[in-house]
Design an enzyme around this catalytic site. Structure first.
Site, PDB file in Angstrom:
ATOM      1  N   LYS A 101       1.258   6.910   3.567  1.00 30.08           N
ATOM      2  CA  LYS A 101       1.458   6.993   4.813  1.00 30.08           C
ATOM      3  C   LYS A 101       2.872   7.635   5.305  1.00 30.08           C
ATOM      4  O   LYS A 101       3.758   7.017   5.393  1.00 30.08           O
ATOM      5  CB  LYS A 101       1.478   5.526   5.527  1.00 30.08           C
ATOM      6  CG  LYS A 101       0.139   4.834   5.408  1.00 30.08           C
ATOM      7  CD  LYS A 101       0.297   3.393   5.916  1.00 30.08           C
ATOM      8  CE  LYS A 101      -1.154   2.624   5.788  1.00 30.08           C
ATOM      9  NZ  LYS A 101      -0.844   1.417   6.655  1.00 30.08           N
TER      10      LYS A 101
ATOM     11  N   PHE B 143      -3.638  -0.093   9.367  1.00 22.30           N
ATOM     12  CA  PHE B 143      -3.990  -1.138   8.174  1.00 22.30           C
ATOM     13  C   PHE B 143      -5.244  -0.807   7.628  1.00 22.30           C
ATOM     14  O   PHE B 143      -6.438  -0.706   8.408  1.00 22.30           O
ATOM     15  CB  PHE B 143      -3.811  -2.545   8.864  1.00 22.30           C
ATOM     16  CG  PHE B 143      -3.977  -3.618   7.693  1.00 22.30           C
ATOM     17  CD1 PHE B 143      -2.796  -3.849   6.859  1.00 22.30           C
ATOM     18  CD2 PHE B 143      -4.938  -4.489   7.647  1.00 22.30           C
ATOM     19  CE1 PHE B 143      -2.862  -4.862   5.968  1.00 22.30           C
ATOM     20  CE2 PHE B 143      -5.028  -5.331   6.208  1.00 22.30           C
ATOM     21  CZ  PHE B 143      -3.890  -5.511   5.719  1.00 22.30           C
TER      22      PHE B 143
ATOM     23  N   ASP C 107      -6.274  -5.313   0.124  1.00 20.53           N
ATOM     24  CA  ASP C 107      -6.754  -6.285   0.807  1.00 20.53           C
ATOM     25  C   ASP C 107      -6.207  -6.691   2.232  1.00 20.53           C
ATOM     26  O   ASP C 107      -5.189  -6.326   2.502  1.00 20.53           O
ATOM     27  CB  ASP C 107      -6.415  -7.543  -0.354  1.00 20.53           C
ATOM     28  CG  ASP C 107      -4.890  -7.982  -0.423  1.00 20.53           C
ATOM     29  OD1 ASP C 107      -4.599  -9.131  -0.077  1.00 20.53           O
ATOM     30  OD2 ASP C 107      -4.274  -7.224  -0.592  1.00 20.53           O
TER      31      ASP C 107
ATOM     32  N   GLU D  75       0.256   3.530  -7.971  1.00 16.23           N
ATOM     33  CA  GLU D  75       0.191   2.536  -6.614  1.00 16.23           C
ATOM     34  C   GLU D  75      -1.104   2.845  -5.915  1.00 16.23           C
ATOM     35  O   GLU D  75      -1.604   3.943  -6.145  1.00 16.23           O
ATOM     36  CB  GLU D  75       1.438   2.663  -5.707  1.00 16.23           C
ATOM     37  CG  GLU D  75       2.603   1.987  -5.956  1.00 16.23           C
ATOM     38  CD  GLU D  75       2.574   0.722  -5.416  1.00 16.23           C
ATOM     39  OE1 GLU D  75       1.501   0.318  -5.282  1.00 16.23           O
ATOM     40  OE2 GLU D  75       3.621   0.223  -5.276  1.00 16.23           O
TER      41      GLU D  75
ATOM     42  N   ASP E  56       3.562   2.927   1.884  1.00 13.74           N
ATOM     43  CA  ASP E  56       3.602   3.063   3.285  1.00 13.74           C
ATOM     44  C   ASP E  56       5.197   3.029   3.582  1.00 13.74           C
ATOM     45  O   ASP E  56       5.724   4.018   3.482  1.00 13.74           O
ATOM     46  CB  ASP E  56       2.926   1.894   4.002  1.00 13.74           C
ATOM     47  CG  ASP E  56       2.961   0.553   3.275  1.00 13.74           C
ATOM     48  OD1 ASP E  56       4.117   0.287   2.703  1.00 13.74           O
ATOM     49  OD2 ASP E  56       2.007  -0.323   3.655  1.00 13.74           O
TER      50      ASP E  56
END
Length: 180
Positions: free
Chosen positions: A135, A156, A163, A103, A107
């Protein structure tokens, strides 16, 4: 501070490419030790985000292995939709195989939880998760993330495969959003 603007958002340098490479090497060293004696594990990359991480990781894997990809989606803009849809399915025979899911980021864990539930039905010998970014403060699931390369706060981010509305994946460094 180096910055980029993607559509309506500004991002500042967070993790330079050199640090990414070093972290990927350390992770590859762990995987090489753990899987050196296993019969041809399958690295299963989750598209689109994992493509750059998968390429860097695979250059450093020193044992016989195979690669495949699946495509999942759970993001719109800068937030998770909370719903995961499998867009491109799995065609490989996984029965009795050691699987390493690759991955770009874990998160909330929705995508990885969805994928793991799907993979268990294929009766693999084992399934582990390798992720470039993890995260811990955002993670809400029980799946063990055995191979995180870098743990980060719940910002973020874009770059190195990640992206914002399909932009920024090509950036070599990783940038975090600037809250202005």
């Amino acid at each position: 501070m180096k910055r980029v603007t993607l559509q309506d958002k500004t991002f500042e340098l967070f993790i330079p490419y050199e640090q990414i490479q070093s972290s990927v090497q350390q992770l590859a060293d762990r995987i090489n030790r753990d899987y050196a004696d296993k019969p041809v594990p399958l690295f299963l990359g989750v598209l689109n985000g994992s493509f750059m991480f998968m390429a860097e990781l695979m250059k450093r894997i020193g044992f016989a292995c195979e690669m495949s990809f699946v495509k999942l989606a759970s993001y719109r803009g800068t937030s998770s939709t909370g719903k995961v849809s499998e867009l491109i399915g799995l065609t490989d025979n996984l029965q009795g195989r050691d699987i390493i899911v690759v991955e770009d980021i874990v998160d909330t864990g929705e995508s990885i939880d969805h994928l793991m539930r799907s993979l268990v039905g294929h009766r693999p010998a084992s399934i582990e998760v390798a992720t470039l970014l993890f995260k811990p403060s955002a993670y809400k699931k029980e799946v063990e993330i055995r191979y995180p390369a870098i743990s980060i706060p719940n910002d973020f981010i874009v770059g190195f495969g990640l992206d914002y509305n399909q932009l920024g994946r090509n950036l070599c460094d990783i940038y975090k959003i600037v809250n202005e």
